[in-house]
Design a protein around this motif. Structure first.
Motif, mmCIF file in Angstrom:
data_model
loop_
_atom_site.group_PDB
_atom_site.id
_atom_site.type_symbol
_atom_site.label_atom_id
_atom_site.label_comp_id
_atom_site.label_asym_id
_atom_site.label_seq_id
_atom_site.Cartn_x
_atom_site.Cartn_y
_atom_site.Cartn_z
ATOM 1 N N PHE A 291 0.816 -1.229 0.000
ATOM 2 C CA PHE A 291 0.000 0.000 0.000
ATOM 3 C C PHE A 291 0.845 1.272 0.000
ATOM 4 O O PHE A 291 0.278 2.362 0.076
ATOM 5 N N GLN A 292 2.177 1.125 -0.080
ATOM 6 C CA GLN A 292 3.077 2.285 -0.025
ATOM 7 C C GLN A 292 2.751 3.168 1.182
ATOM 8 O O GLN A 292 2.665 4.388 1.088
ATOM 9 N N TRP A 293 2.534 2.494 2.299
ATOM 10 C CA TRP A 293 2.214 3.178 3.557
ATOM 11 C C TRP A 293 3.540 3.635 4.181
ATOM 12 O O TRP A 293 4.404 2.814 4.491
ATOM 13 N N PRO A 294 3.726 4.923 4.410
ATOM 14 C CA PRO A 294 5.049 5.439 4.809
ATOM 15 C C PRO A 294 5.380 5.198 6.275
ATOM 16 O O PRO A 294 5.634 6.144 7.036
ATOM 17 N N GLY A 295 5.404 3.942 6.701
ATOM 18 C CA GLY A 295 5.737 3.608 8.078
ATOM 19 C C GLY A 295 7.153 3.072 8.196
ATOM 20 O O GLY A 295 7.941 3.106 7.236
ATOM 21 N N VAL A 296 7.479 2.531 9.379
ATOM 22 C CA VAL A 296 8.841 2.049 9.597
ATOM 23 C C VAL A 296 9.116 0.751 8.828
ATOM 24 O O VAL A 296 10.278 0.436 8.539
ATOM 25 N N GLY A 297 8.065 -0.025 8.502
ATOM 26 C CA GLY A 297 8.268 -1.238 7.724
ATOM 27 C C GLY A 297 8.791 -0.925 6.335
ATOM 28 O O GLY A 297 9.783 -1.509 5.878
ATOM 29 N N LEU A 298 8.127 0.014 5.645
ATOM 30 C CA LEU A 298 8.581 0.429 4.312
ATOM 31 C C LEU A 298 9.948 1.103 4.403
ATOM 32 O O LEU A 298 10.816 0.893 3.547
ATOM 33 N N MET A 299 10.143 1.908 5.457
ATOM 34 C CA MET A 299 11.440 2.564 5.662
ATOM 35 C C MET A 299 12.549 1.539 5.832
ATOM 36 O O MET A 299 13.643 1.692 5.275
ATOM 37 N N PHE A 300 12.270 0.460 6.592
ATOM 38 C CA PHE A 300 13.272 -0.588 6.821
ATOM 39 C C PHE A 300 13.629 -1.293 5.517
ATOM 40 O O PHE A 300 14.810 -1.556 5.237
ATOM 41 N N LEU A 301 12.614 -1.594 4.702
ATOM 42 C CA LEU A 301 12.871 -2.272 3.427
ATOM 43 C C LEU A 301 13.721 -1.393 2.506
ATOM 44 O O LEU A 301 14.658 -1.873 1.860
ATOM 45 N N GLU A 302 13.414 -0.095 2.465
ATOM 46 C CA GLU A 302 14.204 0.822 1.643
ATOM 47 C C GLU A 302 15.620 0.964 2.193
ATOM 48 O O GLU A 302 16.578 1.120 1.431
ATOM 49 N N ALA A 303 15.755 0.924 3.534
ATOM 50 C CA ALA A 303 17.089 1.019 4.140
ATOM 51 C C ALA A 303 17.950 -0.170 3.740
ATOM 52 O O ALA A 303 19.164 -0.030 3.536
ATOM 53 N N ILE A 304 17.329 -1.357 3.608
ATOM 54 C CA ILE A 304 18.092 -2.543 3.199
ATOM 55 C C ILE A 304 18.576 -2.388 1.758
ATOM 56 O O ILE A 304 19.739 -2.660 1.443
ATOM 57 N N THR A 305 17.689 -1.928 0.865
ATOM 58 C CA THR A 305 18.095 -1.765 -0.535
ATOM 59 C C THR A 305 19.162 -0.689 -0.688
ATOM 60 O O THR A 305 19.962 -0.739 -1.620
ATOM 61 N N ARG A 306 19.190 0.288 0.231
ATOM 62 C CA ARG A 306 20.190 1.363 0.163
ATOM 63 C C ARG A 306 21.424 1.059 1.003
ATOM 64 O O ARG A 306 22.317 1.894 1.107
#
Length: 348
Positions: A291-306
């Motif tokens: 859902f592209q919900w801007p929470g810590v879960g999405l933030m964590f996933l993006e942090a892994i890719t970066r």
């Protein structure tokens, strides 16, 4: 109670120490952070100098001691990508996740208790069998698949043409199973500022609409589990001697079910619920991604890719702290619901 809190604080320190060591141990396998920080245009010599400045060439023990010393002072490092303290980044995203978990938890609480109790009291009723069948299907479907189906049905819409449209009943069934869509399925929508970095979905209609589908998706994995748990516990309690004694005395069924039986049914449910509440924070990774919900879960996933290692380590520690706090609160509630339980484990 004081002894219990002191014991819990000691356990929390030990748990956080273990989590911090594990987080540091796996960081080397998450990629090269310089790749995302400087790109491909920087020379190898400059990369090596930057690596030296960041302390990435230091031995593991040196890096961990440096991190632990700063963490004790509340400094979990700076995010490589955002360029600011990791705790600031997490606090900006955490309200979205907490509101999603709260909404899903409310759905689970308001639906699982009455459905589970009804299925235990009327196990042979057609409606009970329907609820048990749906719960079996619900607990078998992955949360990301539920999210995709919800988006297709209520955001995009479906047009059903399974039945002959040239007949009245066929057209009626086609219209009945078709959906128009239109529900929001992306982002948080219109928010209300409460305090600090906390912006809430709960105070605007548009915000509630944006919250609905992600919350239903997140609740879908836990709701069947709680329905079946409450049903099983309630059926066991209803076979107890004190329940039979109350029935023999002529106590009304409503009083037996909702006062005597339900209270003892909820004891294991509270324990499991506390653990599951912490797990739901972790499950938000899938829901927030879909859902592209801007929470810590999405933030964590993006942090892994970066390869944003400081942010990854800080996230794991915050989630671990949430688990510790949740379990402590659950133990306190357990003691209040059942005063015969000794929180410190000492004999009476």
């Amino acid at each position: 109670m004081l002894a219990f809190l002191v014991q819990r604080i000691g356990q929390a320190i030990l748990v956080m120490f273990v989590i911090s060591v594990i987080s540091f141990a796996i960081r080397d396998g998450l990629g090269d952070p310089l790749r995302e920080m400087v790109g491909q245009s920087v020379s190898e010599a400059e990369r090596e100098q930057l690596r030296e400045d960041l302390g990435l060439n230091d031995p593991f023990l040196v890096q961990y001691v440096r991190f632990a010393g700063n963490a004790i002072q509340g400094d979990l490092g700076n995010s490589y990508f955002y360029g600011k303290p990791t705790m600031d980044v997490i606090m900006e995203h955490l309200p979205a996740t907490l509101e999603l978990v709260i909404a899903a938890g409310l759905m689970i609480g308001f639906l699982s208790v009455p459905i589970g109790v009804y299925a235990a009291i009327r196990p042979r009723a057609l409606l009970s069998k329907f609820f048990m069948g749906v719960s079996t299907v619900g607990i078998s479907i992955p949360v990301f698949l539920t999210a995709i189906v919800l988006i297709q049905l209520f955001s995009i819409g479906v047009t059903v043409s399974w039945f002959p449209s040239d007949t009245g009943w066929g057209q009626w069934l086609n219209d009945f199973f078709s959906t128009d869509g239109g529900m929001p399925s992306y982002g948080r929508g219109e928010l209300t500022h409460l305090f600090g970095s906390w912006h809430s979905n709960f105070f605007t209609w548009n915000g509630l609409l944006h919250l609905l589908l992600p919350a239903v998706s997140l609740a879908s994995i836990m709701l069947p589990l709680f329905i079946r748990l409450i049903r099983a516990e309630m059926m066991e309690v209803l076979q107890s001697d004190y329940i039979r004694y109350a029935q023999a005395k002529g106590v009304s069924p409503r009083r037996i079910h909702f006062l005597h039986a339900l209270k003892n049914t909820m004891l294991p449910v509270i324990t499991v619920g506390g653990v599951q509440l912490g797990i739901m924070v972790a499950y938000t990774i899938l829901t927030e991604t879909v859902f592209q919900w801007p929470g810590v879960g999405l933030m964590f996933l993006e942090a892994i890719t970066r390869s944003d290692i400081p942010l990854i380590v800080a996230y794991l520690m915050v989630v671990g702290l949430i688990f510790v706090i949740t379990n402590t609160v659950v133990d306190l509630i357990y003691g209040l619901v059942n005063p015969t339980v000794k929180l410190t484990g000492k004999k009476a």
